[in-house]
Design a protein around this motif. Structure first.
Motif, PDB file in Angstrom:
ATOM      1  N   SER A 144      86.085  66.064  52.235  1.00  0.00           N
ATOM      2  CA  SER A 144      85.688  67.529  52.913  1.00  0.00           C
ATOM      3  C   SER A 144      85.347  68.066  52.149  1.00  0.00           C
ATOM      4  O   SER A 144      84.521  69.352  52.380  1.00  0.00           O
ATOM      5  N   LEU A 145      85.950  68.377  50.758  1.00  0.00           N
ATOM      6  CA  LEU A 145      85.493  69.708  49.977  1.00  0.00           C
ATOM      7  C   LEU A 145      84.482  68.997  48.898  1.00  0.00           C
ATOM      8  O   LEU A 145      84.231  69.602  47.835  1.00  0.00           O
ATOM      9  N   GLY A 146      84.040  67.905  49.344  1.00  0.00           N
ATOM     10  CA  GLY A 146      82.901  67.147  48.135  1.00  0.00           C
ATOM     11  C   GLY A 146      83.689  66.551  46.938  1.00  0.00           C
ATOM     12  O   GLY A 146      82.747  66.646  46.108  1.00  0.00           O
ATOM     13  N   LEU A 147      84.847  66.320  47.116  1.00  0.00           N
ATOM     14  CA  LEU A 147      85.592  65.743  45.692  1.00  0.00           C
ATOM     15  C   LEU A 147      86.060  64.357  45.847  1.00  0.00           C
ATOM     16  O   LEU A 147      86.347  63.897  46.955  1.00  0.00           O
ATOM     17  N   ARG A 148      86.305  63.852  44.847  1.00  0.00           N
ATOM     18  CA  ARG A 148      86.929  62.474  44.970  1.00  0.00           C
ATOM     19  C   ARG A 148      88.123  62.350  43.878  1.00  0.00           C
ATOM     20  O   ARG A 148      88.142  63.161  42.834  1.00  0.00           O
ATOM     21  N   ILE A 149      89.138  61.547  44.002  1.00  0.00           N
ATOM     22  CA  ILE A 149      90.229  61.407  43.097  1.00  0.00           C
ATOM     23  C   ILE A 149      89.519  60.590  41.812  1.00  0.00           C
ATOM     24  O   ILE A 149      88.891  59.562  41.801  1.00  0.00           O
ATOM     25  N   ASP A 150      89.620  61.508  40.532  1.00  0.00           N
ATOM     26  CA  ASP A 150      89.128  60.909  39.397  1.00  0.00           C
ATOM     27  C   ASP A 150      90.280  60.013  38.412  1.00  0.00           C
ATOM     28  O   ASP A 150      90.018  58.876  38.003  1.00  0.00           O
TER      29      ASP A 150
ATOM     30  N   ASN B  64      83.082  69.419  40.890  1.00  0.00           N
ATOM     31  CA  ASN B  64      82.393  69.743  42.270  1.00  0.00           C
ATOM     32  C   ASN B  64      80.959  70.231  41.748  1.00  0.00           C
ATOM     33  O   ASN B  64      80.710  69.916  40.462  1.00  0.00           O
ATOM     34  N   GLY B  65      80.364  70.592  42.652  1.00  0.00           N
ATOM     35  CA  GLY B  65      78.699  71.027  42.350  1.00  0.00           C
ATOM     36  C   GLY B  65      78.587  71.931  41.271  1.00  0.00           C
ATOM     37  O   GLY B  65      77.505  72.118  40.559  1.00  0.00           O
TER      38      GLY B  65
END
Length: 261
Positions: free
Chosen positions: A150-156, A114-115
Motif C-alpha cells: 500500500s506504500l508502494g514498497l516491497r521487501i528487498d 520508493n519513488g
C-alpha cells in the motif's frame, strides 16, 4: 559474548542486536528501565527508539502511531516511543525499533526504494501466535507485505533470528494448533534440550520463510539465523539470554533492536 550480540545486515545497511543476561533485564515495567533505555540510546546513537506494544497481534505500526510514554513511575521518559495501539512490529525511515523478547525471534526487513529513492526498514515480532492463529487471523507477515504494498514498497531483504529454535522449542503432540503449524512447517523435529525435550519441535524460521515465499518474497532474499537464544548453542541451563522457556521470571526479557548502520 559481551553484554549483547550484534550483527550487521544487508550489505552494511542495518545493525541488529540482542542483549544478554550480563546486560540485565530490559522491560518497561521495571524501575531500572530508564537506565537500561539510556544504554540502548547510546548503543544506537539515537535520542528516540520505537517500541511496539506487543500483544501477539498481526498489526504493524508506523511512526505516526507512536507517542512518548512515561516510565513505570509515571515520570516522562524522553525518546521512549510506544505505539498507541497493540502492535507486533514497526516500519521506520530512520529511528531504531526495539522489542523486549524472551524466546520469540524477530524479523528484520529492508524494503526496495520508493519513488524518491528512499528505503524503509522495520522489525516484526515472530512468535508462533503472530504467524499462526486458531481464530482465522492472518499472519503478521501477510499483513506486513500488504501494508508495504500500500506504500508502494516491497521487501528487498529479510532476516530472522534472535529467538528459540526447534532444538529447544516445541509443543505436545496433542496441541490443537498442529494442523495449522503443519501447513507451513513441512518437516518433523524433536526438541532435544530444556524443559520441552521430547516434544514435537517447532521451526519458526521455516514457518516464516514459507509464509513470505507465499507472498512472493524470493527465497534468495530470506535469511534465517541458526543461533538459538535459549541454549546459545550449548546447555540451556547456561544460556546467555533470558528465556521464558527456562522460567526466568515475569520481566526476564532481552532487548532485540535494529537501527541504521
Amino acid at each position: 559474548m559481551d553484554d549483547l550480540k550484534r550483527l550487521t545486515l544487508f550489505d552494511g545497511r542495518l545493525n541488529v542486536a540482542i542483549t544478554g543476561k550480563e546486560f540485565g533485564e530490559v522491560h518497561p515495567a521495571r524501575e531500572d528501565f530508564p537506565s537500561q533505555f539510556a544504554r540502548l540510546r547510546e548503543i544506537t546513537g539515537s535520542p528516540s527508539i520505537m517500541f511496539p506494544r506487543l500483544w501477539f497481534t498481526n498489526q504493524v505500526a508506523q511512526l505516526v502511531d507512536f507517542v512518548t510514554f512515561p516510565d513505570v513511575s509515571g515520570s516522562p521518559l524522553s525518546g521512549f516511543l510506544r505505539s498507541t495501539d497493540q502492535s507486533d512490529g514497526a516500519i521506520s525511515g530512520t529511528l531504531p525499533i526495539a522489542i523486549c523478547n524472551a524466546d520469540c525471534p524477530i524479523g528484520v526487513f529492508l524494503t526496495t526504494p520508493n519513488g524518491g529513492g528512499k528505503r524503509r526498514f522495520g522489525l516484526v515480532h515472530l512468535g508462533l501466535m503472530t504467524m499462526i492463529s486458531k481464530d482465522g487471523r492472518s499472519s503478521i507477515l501477510v499483513e506486513l507485505v500488504k501494508q508495504l504494498r500500500s506504500l508502494g514498497l516491497r521487501i528487498d531483504h529479510f532476516w530472522m533470528g534472535f529467538g528459540s529454535l526447534s532444538c529447544c522449542y516445541g509443543l505436545s503432540q496433542e496441541d490443537d494448533r498442529w494442523p495449522l503449524i503443519q501447513e507451513w512447517q513441512r518437516e518433523s523435529f524433536t526438541v532435544e534440550k530444556g524443559p520441552r525435550a521430547g516434544q514435537m519441535g517447532i521451526d519458526l524460521g521455516m514457518i516464516a520463510r514459507n509464509q513470505l515465499i507465499s507472498e512472493d518474497v524470493p527465497s534468495s532474499r530470506i535469511e534465517v539465523d541458526d543461533y538459538c537464544t535459549v541454549c546459545s548453542g550449548g546447555d540451556p541451563e547456561q544460556g546467555e539470554h533470558f528465556s521464558n522457556l527456562m522460567r526466568h521470571g515475569a520481566t526476564g526479557r532481552n532487548a532485540a533492536f535494529v537501527w541504521p548502520a
